[in-house]
Design an enzyme around this catalytic site. Sequence first.
Site, PDB file in Angstrom:
ATOM      1  N   GLU A 195       0.134  -4.144  23.804  1.00 56.09           N
ATOM      2  CA  GLU A 195       1.020  -2.941  24.458  1.00 56.09           C
ATOM      3  C   GLU A 195       0.376  -1.769  24.878  1.00 56.09           C
ATOM      4  O   GLU A 195      -0.949  -1.667  24.742  1.00 56.09           O
ATOM      5  CB  GLU A 195       1.695  -2.190  22.886  1.00 56.09           C
ATOM      6  CG  GLU A 195       0.336  -1.669  21.958  1.00 56.09           C
ATOM      7  CD  GLU A 195       1.202  -1.070  20.675  1.00 56.09           C
ATOM      8  OE1 GLU A 195       0.764  -0.140  20.002  1.00 56.09           O
ATOM      9  OE2 GLU A 195       1.975  -1.852  20.007  1.00 56.09           O
ATOM     10  N   GLY A 218       1.037  -1.163  -0.008  1.00 57.53           N
ATOM     11  CA  GLY A 218      -0.058   0.109  -0.075  1.00 57.53           C
ATOM     12  C   GLY A 218       0.792   1.175   0.095  1.00 57.53           C
ATOM     13  O   GLY A 218       2.007   1.241  -0.557  1.00 57.53           O
ATOM     14  N   ARG A 219       0.496   2.327   0.458  1.00 61.80           N
ATOM     15  CA  ARG A 219       1.073   3.622   0.582  1.00 61.80           C
ATOM     16  C   ARG A 219       2.637   3.368   1.212  1.00 61.80           C
ATOM     17  O   ARG A 219       3.341   3.922   0.747  1.00 61.80           O
ATOM     18  CB  ARG A 219       0.231   4.821   1.273  1.00 61.80           C
ATOM     19  CG  ARG A 219      -1.122   5.175   0.646  1.00 61.80           C
ATOM     20  CD  ARG A 219      -1.632   6.288   1.484  1.00 61.80           C
ATOM     21  NE  ARG A 219      -2.999   6.490   0.601  1.00 61.80           N
ATOM     22  CZ  ARG A 219      -4.151   6.108   1.093  1.00 61.80           C
ATOM     23  NH1 ARG A 219      -4.060   5.013   2.054  1.00 61.80           N
ATOM     24  NH2 ARG A 219      -5.238   6.694   0.359  1.00 61.80           N
ATOM     25  N   ILE A 220       2.353   2.816   2.441  1.00 59.88           N
ATOM     26  CA  ILE A 220       3.526   2.706   3.459  1.00 59.88           C
ATOM     27  C   ILE A 220       4.462   1.776   2.509  1.00 59.88           C
ATOM     28  O   ILE A 220       5.694   2.218   2.589  1.00 59.88           O
ATOM     29  CB  ILE A 220       3.314   2.441   4.717  1.00 59.88           C
ATOM     30  CG1 ILE A 220       2.454   3.397   5.403  1.00 59.88           C
ATOM     31  CG2 ILE A 220       4.393   1.833   5.565  1.00 59.88           C
ATOM     32  CD1 ILE A 220       1.994   2.935   6.801  1.00 59.88           C
ATOM     33  N   ASP A 236       7.800  -2.389  15.802  1.00 55.51           N
ATOM     34  CA  ASP A 236       7.311  -1.095  16.398  1.00 55.51           C
ATOM     35  C   ASP A 236       5.768  -1.058  17.172  1.00 55.51           C
ATOM     36  O   ASP A 236       5.237  -0.640  17.761  1.00 55.51           O
ATOM     37  CB  ASP A 236       7.089   0.044  15.389  1.00 55.51           C
ATOM     38  CG  ASP A 236       6.886   1.248  15.970  1.00 55.51           C
ATOM     39  OD1 ASP A 236       7.401   1.699  16.924  1.00 55.51           O
ATOM     40  OD2 ASP A 236       5.731   1.981  15.356  1.00 55.51           O
ATOM     41  N   ILE A 244       6.020  -2.752  10.912  1.00 56.51           N
ATOM     42  CA  ILE A 244       5.452  -1.253  11.047  1.00 56.51           C
ATOM     43  C   ILE A 244       4.035  -1.157  10.898  1.00 56.51           C
ATOM     44  O   ILE A 244       3.712  -0.155  10.365  1.00 56.51           O
ATOM     45  CB  ILE A 244       6.411  -0.352  10.227  1.00 56.51           C
ATOM     46  CG1 ILE A 244       6.430  -0.656   8.761  1.00 56.51           C
ATOM     47  CG2 ILE A 244       7.948  -0.011  11.088  1.00 56.51           C
ATOM     48  CD1 ILE A 244       7.185   0.307   8.170  1.00 56.51           C
ATOM     49  N   ARG A 287       0.512  -3.717  12.073  1.00 58.41           N
ATOM     50  CA  ARG A 287      -0.278  -4.039  13.199  1.00 58.41           C
ATOM     51  C   ARG A 287       0.419  -5.315  13.840  1.00 58.41           C
ATOM     52  O   ARG A 287       0.716  -6.141  13.313  1.00 58.41           O
ATOM     53  CB  ARG A 287      -1.702  -4.138  13.010  1.00 58.41           C
ATOM     54  CG  ARG A 287      -2.377  -2.675  13.024  1.00 58.41           C
ATOM     55  CD  ARG A 287      -2.551  -2.176  14.309  1.00 58.41           C
ATOM     56  NE  ARG A 287      -3.630  -1.102  14.246  1.00 58.41           N
ATOM     57  CZ  ARG A 287      -3.145   0.161  14.266  1.00 58.41           C
ATOM     58  NH1 ARG A 287      -2.034   0.456  13.884  1.00 58.41           N
ATOM     59  NH2 ARG A 287      -4.098   1.176  14.233  1.00 58.41           N
ATOM     60  N   HIS A 295       5.839   1.751  19.278  1.00 60.44           N
ATOM     61  CA  HIS A 295       4.949   2.221  18.545  1.00 60.44           C
ATOM     62  C   HIS A 295       4.768   3.855  18.262  1.00 60.44           C
ATOM     63  O   HIS A 295       3.780   4.417  18.503  1.00 60.44           O
ATOM     64  CB  HIS A 295       3.236   1.878  19.305  1.00 60.44           C
ATOM     65  CG  HIS A 295       2.315   1.754  18.221  1.00 60.44           C
ATOM     66  ND1 HIS A 295       1.175   1.063  18.314  1.00 60.44           N
ATOM     67  CD2 HIS A 295       2.218   2.284  16.877  1.00 60.44           C
ATOM     68  CE1 HIS A 295       0.613   1.066  17.300  1.00 60.44           C
ATOM     69  NE2 HIS A 295       1.013   1.797  16.199  1.00 60.44           N
TER      70      HIS A 295
END
Length: 313
Positions: free
Chosen positions: A261, A154-156, A256, A230, A232, A279
């Site tokens: 958490e 996707g974008r990331i 992350d 990075i 979920r 995170h």
Amino acid sequence: MTKPQILQVGPYPEWDQGPLDQAFTMHRLFAASDKAAFLATVGPQVRAIATRGELGANAAMIAACPLLEVISVYGVGYDAVDLAACRARGIRVTNTPDVLTNDVADLGVAMMLMQARGMLGAERWVRDGSWAAKGLYPLQRKVWGRRAGILGLGRIGQAVATRLAGFGMDIAYGGPRPKDVPWDYIADPVALATRSDFLFVTLAASPATRHTVGRDVIAALGPEGMLINISRASNIDEAALLDALETGALGSAALDVFDGEPALNPRFLALPNVLLQPHHASGTIETRKAMGQLLRDNLTAHFAGQPLRTPVL
């Protein structure tokens, strides 16, 4: 004119809280000692929920707000929002994509570099006198020119790939379908892991992606591989990951995000082959200000009867 009443699930920085308080009547659920009683009291007046990606809005919270019209998420992930409950009542949902893409990609690549080159250990080597007493730091592994897999383009994921291309890396990616990009597409996560030295997890989380990275994918990545998450925590089988890190079946990880958490599994704390981050992939002043602005813009647009800036639902 009466200001719209909004349920605020978690805290925001003061640069966001001030404008929110000015434009809306904010009910701070996170500050209530008895959250159930607080929700029962204010819920019937609430027309919007302002939340964070990891906090979301579950079915009980949504049901407690019979006048609810919109949920605005501070973050790109909205997997913690009960979308089925929203669809059933016609409740709109927004998030804050794009504005955090580059910071998240930056941190993912930085974690890869830090872990591969042993930078945290090397810094301690200097500080504790080992350099002077013992000589050169133990050799680490190179990054440039090696094989990277990106699970979820996707974008990331695309921003990560663009950065890795600058290191001359051999890049492949996985996902539900191929895209018009210059990198190899490998649909099967196990096959992607098998050909990767570094596997980045950038999947959008959903019930369908839960534990996509399971024991088979981790085993395929192997004792020389590195897993970087990075996205979920739910995308990875954390028990399988811990087992593999402890036994050396997986070389290393850079994470992350974690189940439960910030109270992460204490087994992580004893491991020398994992880089732990709190995170904070989107945690820059610039990006957090842009996220807050987009959250407010979505709320403002909704109550002004204008199109939502970044609708999810």
